[in-house]
Write a protein that holds these residues in place. Sequence first.
Motif, short mmCIF file in Angstrom:
data_model
loop_
_atom_site.label_atom_id
_atom_site.label_comp_id
_atom_site.label_asym_id
_atom_site.label_seq_id
_atom_site.Cartn_x
_atom_site.Cartn_y
_atom_site.Cartn_z
N PRO A 18 0.84 -1.21 0.00
CA PRO A 18 0.00 0.00 0.00
C PRO A 18 0.87 1.26 0.00
N ARG A 19 0.41 2.27 -0.69
CA ARG A 19 1.11 3.56 -0.75
C ARG A 19 0.39 4.55 0.15
N VAL A 20 1.16 5.37 0.81
CA VAL A 20 0.60 6.39 1.69
C VAL A 20 0.28 7.63 0.87
N GLY A 21 -0.89 8.18 1.10
CA GLY A 21 -1.30 9.40 0.41
C GLY A 21 -2.17 10.23 1.33
N LYS A 22 -2.63 11.35 0.82
CA LYS A 22 -3.53 12.21 1.59
C LYS A 22 -4.87 12.25 0.90
N SER A 23 -5.92 12.23 1.72
CA SER A 23 -7.28 12.30 1.21
C SER A 23 -7.55 13.73 0.74
N PHE A 24 -8.18 13.82 -0.43
CA PHE A 24 -8.57 15.15 -0.92
C PHE A 24 -9.68 15.68 -0.05
N GLY A 25 -9.61 16.92 0.33
CA GLY A 25 -10.66 17.51 1.15
C GLY A 25 -10.32 17.49 2.62
N GLN A 28 -6.52 13.86 5.50
CA GLN A 28 -6.12 12.72 6.32
C GLN A 28 -5.22 11.77 5.53
N VAL A 29 -4.34 11.10 6.25
CA VAL A 29 -3.46 10.12 5.64
C VAL A 29 -4.26 8.86 5.34
N VAL A 30 -4.13 8.35 4.10
CA VAL A 30 -4.83 7.12 3.70
C VAL A 30 -3.84 6.18 3.02
N LEU A 31 -4.16 4.89 3.05
CA LEU A 31 -3.37 3.89 2.35
C LEU A 31 -4.10 3.52 1.07
N ARG A 32 -3.38 3.49 -0.04
CA ARG A 32 -3.97 3.13 -1.32
C ARG A 32 -3.24 1.92 -1.90
N THR A 33 -4.04 0.96 -2.39
CA THR A 33 -3.46 -0.20 -3.06
C THR A 33 -3.03 0.25 -4.46
N PRO A 34 -1.81 -0.13 -4.90
CA PRO A 34 -1.35 0.27 -6.23
C PRO A 34 -2.32 -0.18 -7.33
#
Length: 143
Positions: A18-25, A28-34
């Motif tokens: 999972p890649r760490v990113g930020k939620s738009f709006g 918050q920090v979120v994990l995203r599956t590639p």
Amino acid sequence: MSTIVFTVPGAPVGKGRPRVGKSFGTGQVVLRTPEKTVNYESRIALAGHEAMAGAPLLELACAVKLEIYVQIPASWSKKKQTAALNGEVLPVTKPDIDNIEKAIFDGLNGVVWKDDVQVTDVLKKKRYSDTPRVVVTVEHRTS
């Protein structure tokens, strides 16, 4: 025991981290599956769904056999390509066999079985082929 066999076509893809990113709006920090993993797991789910042909999800213990076939490099000599096809040269390259297994198992959750915790035995091998694919065999108890 009953057996389900199907093929996931195309080059095998290992489960990506999972890649760490930020939620738009919210920021918050979120994990995203590639995306590559998501696409491959969708291909796995489709192959599993077609193999199930409307049957209910497996609920008991399962044994799984994975035959993983990766593409032979085109840059290799004909002699080395033939040796690879004959199993004399084995693929010791990415993706790792365990990461492919993780992707396959996660792609089959809710499609073939309820959850991959039901898998109690695994046999897996990785070889070269002109036709990259994963052949999945699931043996499961019927009572």
